[in-house]
Design an enzyme around this catalytic site. Structure first.
Site, PDB file in Angstrom:
ATOM      1  N   GLY B   9     -11.894 -30.902 -31.232  1.00 50.87           N
ATOM      2  CA  GLY B   9     -12.986 -31.005 -30.421  1.00 50.87           C
ATOM      3  C   GLY B   9     -14.316 -31.644 -30.646  1.00 50.87           C
ATOM      4  N   LYS B 205     -21.596 -13.847 -30.058  1.00 51.05           N
ATOM      5  CA  LYS B 205     -22.569 -14.074 -31.287  1.00 51.05           C
ATOM      6  C   LYS B 205     -23.109 -12.759 -31.707  1.00 51.05           C
ATOM      7  CE  LYS B 205     -23.217 -18.806 -29.377  1.00 51.05           C
ATOM      8  NZ  LYS B 205     -23.848 -19.634 -28.495  1.00 51.05           N
TER       9      LYS B 205
END
Lengths: 314, 314
Positions: B9, B205
């Site tokens: 990607g 995160k």
């Protein structure tokens, strides 16, 4: 790691105090008048209370600390210009013995960068100096990780004293002399503030950055420096009316090393307030990184010293 | 170093493109349909143009890339939740062979942190994952250098898509659906924006940060998460009238892991605009460090991957 700490000013004392939290032992500490040395590890409290009670960390010869047992020499004596002595000789002494060096003293890497790197190349020891640029802010570690080749320019507010004075002048409409006196009362400015307000301190940081990015070749003589002494309050109010403010901005770019008062938009990341510092790294592929925090202070700068020690352990 | 890149990607392709600038060689690249493998080093242009022309980087079996010759496995396949497969097995495969792993995929370190660390402890290889938190911003490197014990809390704006939408809603007085459509047109939001606007991405995160600070123990299930989908434009104008704005703030603190819309003063460092991210680290002895920059993007995230590779070389 075993640390020998040269210099027992605010930074050196904080390194002694905080080393244990990071799993390190302090085997030697020296100030200009004496030293404490113990290869098994000194008791930080004993050393620090002797320093405050009797003005020196110990009764040994300061010169013996350099020859003591340690893995890392922490050089935290005052920054000196030109030959950067005695800091430079301390660096050489440790590298000659294949020990690592962590600098808080800007002199050796601002004024004699090439020589430091040559000595390092001949040694098993490495030299790191995060604490010399913007205190607690992880500027050099970031440049090392992202690669000096990847950073095309550095720009920042690198002196908290000058920034405090400019912020107060702008906020209160007061003149330079008045705010300087206030800053001196608060301990934010030194009795002799020249190093900060004339831009020398910020310039040394920019010289160090230029040396890191360009692999050496620069000294303070290469920096174009002007300070904040002559800025009238009227300049700040004019800026304010225009949505801007004045900051002492330092930069190391392909166009050179420059420090001087600059107009910046009040919404710019560069318009930090008080004694804060900010460093912007322009990168080739990752845009601009802005790193902001406390640029000075004993514990803050010692944290950067101890971050370097951690990097040496990896 | 020789790199094997799993996932082609935006991030994987940028790693392939930029590796040479950092002195590395790419010996394997795989996407879901195929792989290119050459122990002597692949030509990045050939691989990338085959990917864009034919949809896959090469004709070899993708599974063979994991078994190729490399020093560092770059795991840049899409983040998956729960068992974090196939990313987790890729990490194990490389560590079993005593190779290093650099993750851009958040899954393994958000959902199976303890297992990753145990596999790492039994391997000669190390695992780094700077790219999983806030793209180009050097958050994890800074925490590693300053010491996880020294960081008491982390707070930040960690999703650029959500921040773009909130910034535009506030600036233009437009509603969520309208701005989302605009963001999708601009390529700032995905066709299915749930991962970003519901707070999942920011929460992952924060989970990773909590794992780093607390040495493991957290998964996405431990995060209290709310997104920005239900925020009416009126909430933003009310905030604005009060000198504040709304930001999707994530935090990992001793009180837990939380992501949700929060009122922040417009002058707060947290009030970044557009797709920018900011991370504030509260430290024991060095005050608050604020790190700001691009939190996403192929080249930006690849820069963080390559910063990790540089740390592995030291």
């Amino acid at each position: 790691m075993r640390l020998a700490v040269l210099g027992a000013g605010a930074v050196g004392r904080s390194v002694v105090k905080l080393a244990g939290e990071h799993g390190h032992t302090v085997t030697a500490v020296a100030d200009s008048r004496g030293a404490a040395i113990d290869a098994d590890g000194l008791d930080p409290e004993t050393v620090l209370s002797r320093k405050s009670a009797r003005g020196s960390v110990g009764g040994a010869d300061p010169g013996d600390a350099l020859a003591a047992e340690y893995d890392v020499l922490v050089e935290a004596t005052p920054t000196t210009l030109d030959d950067a002595e005695p800091g430079f000789s301390h660096v050489r002494g440790a590298l000659d013995r294949d020990r690592h060096v962590v600098l808080a003293n800007k002199g050796p890497v601002a004024e004699r960068y090439g020589e430091v790197r040559r000595l390092e190349a001949e040694s098993e020891g490495s030299v790191l100096f995060e604490a010399t640029v913007a205190g607690a802010i992880p500027v050099l570690g970031t440049i090392a990780d992202y690669g000096p080749d990847q950073v095309t320019a550095v720009r920042g507010v690198l002196n908290g004293t000058a920034n405090f004075i400019l912020s107060r002048m702008a906020a209160e409409g007061l003149d330079y002399e008045h705010v300087l006196a206030e800053a001196q009362d608060l301990g934010v400015a030194e009795a002799d503030p020249a190093f900060d307000v004339e831009g020398t301190d910020a310039a040394l940081k920019c010289v160090i950055l230029a040396n890191v990015l360009g692999n050496g070749g620069y000294t303070l003589a290469d920096a174009e420096v002007s300070g904040i002494v002559d800025i009238p309050p009227s300049a700040l109010s004019l800026a304010q009316a225009d949505g801007r403010t004045v900051r002492l901005v330092g930069e190391a770019t392909p166009d050179g090393i420059r420090v001087g008062p600059r107009l910046v938009p009040t919404e710019s990341p560069l318009a930090v307030g008080g004694t804060e510092n900010i460093v912007q790294l322009e990168t080739r592929h990752a845009g601009t990184l802005a790193l902001r925090g406390r640029g000075a202070g004993g514990d803050e700068t010692a944290s950067a010293v101890l971050a370097d020690v951690a990097r040496l352990e990896c």
